[in-house]
Design a protein around this motif. Structure first.
Motif, PDB file in Angstrom:
ATOM      1  N   VAL A 108     -24.886  -4.325   8.813  1.00 37.99           N
ATOM      2  CA  VAL A 108     -23.724  -3.908   9.249  1.00 37.99           C
ATOM      3  C   VAL A 108     -22.821  -3.525   7.939  1.00 37.99           C
ATOM      4  O   VAL A 108     -22.568  -2.536   7.348  1.00 37.99           O
ATOM      5  N   ALA A 109     -22.646  -4.595   6.762  1.00 40.33           N
ATOM      6  CA  ALA A 109     -21.866  -4.207   5.842  1.00 40.33           C
ATOM      7  C   ALA A 109     -22.819  -3.523   4.987  1.00 40.33           C
ATOM      8  O   ALA A 109     -21.610  -2.907   4.201  1.00 40.33           O
ATOM      9  N   GLY A 110     -23.439  -4.473   4.362  1.00 45.93           N
ATOM     10  CA  GLY A 110     -24.517  -3.296   4.069  1.00 45.93           C
ATOM     11  C   GLY A 110     -24.634  -2.102   4.026  1.00 45.93           C
ATOM     12  O   GLY A 110     -24.245  -0.916   2.745  1.00 45.93           O
ATOM     13  N   VAL A 111     -24.896  -1.127   5.088  1.00 39.02           N
ATOM     14  CA  VAL A 111     -24.409  -0.053   5.486  1.00 39.02           C
ATOM     15  C   VAL A 111     -23.581   0.681   5.632  1.00 39.02           C
ATOM     16  O   VAL A 111     -23.067   1.423   5.141  1.00 39.02           O
ATOM     17  N   LEU A 167     -17.985   3.355   3.889  1.00 34.62           N
ATOM     18  CA  LEU A 167     -16.937   3.662   4.895  1.00 34.62           C
ATOM     19  C   LEU A 167     -16.448   2.347   4.802  1.00 34.62           C
ATOM     20  O   LEU A 167     -16.827   1.426   5.610  1.00 34.62           O
ATOM     21  N   GLY A 168     -15.091   2.437   5.133  1.00 39.07           N
ATOM     22  CA  GLY A 168     -14.692   0.667   5.317  1.00 39.07           C
ATOM     23  C   GLY A 168     -14.739   0.188   3.823  1.00 39.07           C
ATOM     24  O   GLY A 168     -15.448  -1.238   4.677  1.00 39.07           O
ATOM     25  N   THR A 169     -15.080   0.065   2.836  1.00 42.71           N
ATOM     26  CA  THR A 169     -16.030  -0.378   1.986  1.00 42.71           C
ATOM     27  C   THR A 169     -14.432  -1.541   1.435  1.00 42.71           C
ATOM     28  O   THR A 169     -15.536  -2.692   1.188  1.00 42.71           O
ATOM     29  N   ARG A 170     -13.727  -1.395   1.299  1.00 39.50           N
ATOM     30  CA  ARG A 170     -13.344  -2.656   0.837  1.00 39.50           C
ATOM     31  C   ARG A 170     -13.345  -3.783   2.071  1.00 39.50           C
ATOM     32  O   ARG A 170     -13.212  -5.450   1.779  1.00 39.50           O
ATOM     33  N   ALA A 193     -15.231  -4.173   4.475  1.00 37.94           N
ATOM     34  CA  ALA A 193     -17.332  -4.304   4.722  1.00 37.94           C
ATOM     35  C   ALA A 193     -17.438  -5.603   3.293  1.00 37.94           C
ATOM     36  O   ALA A 193     -18.252  -6.346   3.993  1.00 37.94           O
ATOM     37  N   ALA A 194     -16.237  -4.960   2.252  1.00 36.30           N
ATOM     38  CA  ALA A 194     -17.197  -5.907   1.162  1.00 36.30           C
ATOM     39  C   ALA A 194     -16.608  -6.927   0.917  1.00 36.30           C
ATOM     40  O   ALA A 194     -16.761  -8.147   1.147  1.00 36.30           O
ATOM     41  N   PHE A 195     -14.896  -7.378   1.758  1.00 36.40           N
ATOM     42  CA  PHE A 195     -14.468  -8.610   1.821  1.00 36.40           C
ATOM     43  C   PHE A 195     -15.096  -9.311   3.118  1.00 36.40           C
ATOM     44  O   PHE A 195     -15.522 -10.177   2.711  1.00 36.40           O
ATOM     45  N   VAL A 196     -15.556  -9.409   3.994  1.00 43.50           N
ATOM     46  CA  VAL A 196     -16.535  -9.835   5.261  1.00 43.50           C
ATOM     47  C   VAL A 196     -17.824 -10.403   4.207  1.00 43.50           C
ATOM     48  O   VAL A 196     -18.401 -11.596   4.643  1.00 43.50           O
ATOM     49  N   ALA A 197     -18.227  -9.260   3.295  1.00 40.77           N
ATOM     50  CA  ALA A 197     -19.465  -9.325   2.987  1.00 40.77           C
ATOM     51  C   ALA A 197     -19.918 -10.455   2.071  1.00 40.77           C
ATOM     52  O   ALA A 197     -20.425 -11.571   1.476  1.00 40.77           O
ATOM     53  N   SER A 198     -18.582 -11.057   1.135  1.00 39.69           N
ATOM     54  CA  SER A 198     -18.794 -11.292  -0.182  1.00 39.69           C
ATOM     55  C   SER A 198     -18.036 -12.435   1.022  1.00 39.69           C
ATOM     56  O   SER A 198     -18.806 -14.135   0.425  1.00 39.69           O
ATOM     57  N   LEU A 244     -16.563  -8.667  -4.137  1.00 40.13           N
ATOM     58  CA  LEU A 244     -15.643  -9.254  -4.040  1.00 40.13           C
ATOM     59  C   LEU A 244     -14.705  -7.799  -6.007  1.00 40.13           C
ATOM     60  O   LEU A 244     -13.538  -7.727  -5.322  1.00 40.13           O
ATOM     61  N   LEU A 245     -16.055  -8.104  -6.232  1.00 38.94           N
ATOM     62  CA  LEU A 245     -15.466  -6.690  -7.526  1.00 38.94           C
ATOM     63  C   LEU A 245     -14.913  -5.120  -6.722  1.00 38.94           C
ATOM     64  O   LEU A 245     -14.153  -4.926  -6.574  1.00 38.94           O
ATOM     65  N   LEU A 246     -15.996  -5.369  -5.427  1.00 43.37           N
ATOM     66  CA  LEU A 246     -16.190  -3.845  -4.816  1.00 43.37           C
ATOM     67  C   LEU A 246     -14.726  -4.272  -3.898  1.00 43.37           C
ATOM     68  O   LEU A 246     -13.918  -3.262  -3.671  1.00 43.37           O
ATOM     69  N   VAL A 247     -14.045  -4.956  -3.125  1.00 45.82           N
ATOM     70  CA  VAL A 247     -13.198  -5.499  -3.025  1.00 45.82           C
ATOM     71  C   VAL A 247     -11.536  -4.710  -3.742  1.00 45.82           C
ATOM     72  O   VAL A 247     -10.862  -4.205  -2.883  1.00 45.82           O
ATOM     73  N   PHE A 248     -12.170  -4.968  -4.960  1.00 43.45           N
ATOM     74  CA  PHE A 248     -10.516  -4.690  -6.010  1.00 43.45           C
ATOM     75  C   PHE A 248     -10.545  -3.466  -6.689  1.00 43.45           C
ATOM     76  O   PHE A 248     -10.078  -2.480  -6.732  1.00 43.45           O
ATOM     77  N   THR A 249     -12.179  -2.607  -6.460  1.00 40.58           N
ATOM     78  CA  THR A 249     -11.952  -1.499  -7.321  1.00 40.58           C
ATOM     79  C   THR A 249     -12.234  -1.199  -6.402  1.00 40.58           C
ATOM     80  O   THR A 249     -12.016   0.496  -6.489  1.00 40.58           O
ATOM     81  N   GLY A 250     -12.487  -0.694  -4.892  1.00 40.06           N
ATOM     82  CA  GLY A 250     -12.945   0.616  -4.461  1.00 40.06           C
ATOM     83  C   GLY A 250     -14.304   1.310  -4.544  1.00 40.06           C
ATOM     84  O   GLY A 250     -15.039   0.559  -4.946  1.00 40.06           O
ATOM     85  N   PRO A 251     -14.753   1.975  -3.360  1.00 38.25           N
ATOM     86  CA  PRO A 251     -16.375   2.797  -3.222  1.00 38.25           C
ATOM     87  C   PRO A 251     -16.249   3.580  -4.860  1.00 38.25           C
ATOM     88  O   PRO A 251     -17.485   4.150  -4.962  1.00 38.25           O
ATOM     89  N   GLY A 252     -15.812   3.769  -5.289  1.00 35.04           N
ATOM     90  CA  GLY A 252     -15.870   4.318  -6.467  1.00 35.04           C
ATOM     91  C   GLY A 252     -16.072   6.253  -5.557  1.00 35.04           C
ATOM     92  O   GLY A 252     -15.383   6.675  -4.596  1.00 35.04           O
ATOM     93  N   ALA A 253     -16.623   7.359  -6.377  1.00 36.12           N
ATOM     94  CA  ALA A 253     -17.170   8.552  -6.011  1.00 36.12           C
ATOM     95  C   ALA A 253     -18.692   7.963  -5.068  1.00 36.12           C
ATOM     96  O   ALA A 253     -18.170   7.176  -4.467  1.00 36.12           O
TER      97      ALA A 253
END
Length: 150
Positions: A61-64, A70-73, A75-80, A114-123
């Motif tokens: 789920v988090a990977g998709v 979608l809800g990147t930060r 989802a990335a927090f939970v995945a991390s 964890l990096l994606l939590v702080f940077t966000g999803p990008g383009a």
């Protein structure tokens, strides 16, 4: 050179997010459905088994969600967090260093997310569609006579 790299940073970040999300979702799909070689070289994880089935569900789920942006930060927090849990409960008791305990994938996924939590999803993120629509509505509202009168 630096200006060119800075200008393309959102696209490189998007590519990083997409590839990392796809790899993470693949782990979950392998464990849940037995595709791509299955869990641990074959088969699936028994439904409801702790922590394997729940970890696989989070991975899928988090990977998709991360792949789509979608809800990147969140989802990335939970995945991390799930990868930190995996590292410290499964791998770290065997040895201190990831190279010694087989925990390199868990450690790398943990820090990447964890990096994606702080940077966000990008383009190219679905999140961007909602943000641009909301900001577009706000600017229209700001120009309306009701907004000016208030």
């Amino acid at each position: 050179m630096t200006a060119h790299l800075d200008r393309n940073q959102p696209y490189a970040l998007a590519l990083f997010r997409i590839v990392t999300g796809l790899l993470f979702a693949s782990h979950g799909a392998a464990s849940l459905f037995g595709v791509l070689g299955g869990a641990h070289g074959g088969g699936t994880v028994p439904v409801g088994s702790w922590p394997g089935w729940y970890a696989a569900a989070i991975q899928l789920v988090a990977g998709v969600l991360i792949l789509l942006g979608l809800g990147t930060r969140a989802a990335a927090f939970v995945a991390s967090g799930s990868m930190a849990y995996a590292y410290f409960t499964v791998h770290q008791p065997g040895a201190l260093w990831p190279l010694q305990n087989g925990g390199e994938p868990s450690a790398m996924f943990c820090w990447a997310f964890l990096l994606l939590v702080f940077t966000g999803p990008g383009a190219f993120a679905v999140d961007g569609l909602f943000t641009s629509r909301a900001s577009g509505r706000r600017s229209d509202d700001e120009r309306s006579p009701e907004a000016v009168a208030a």
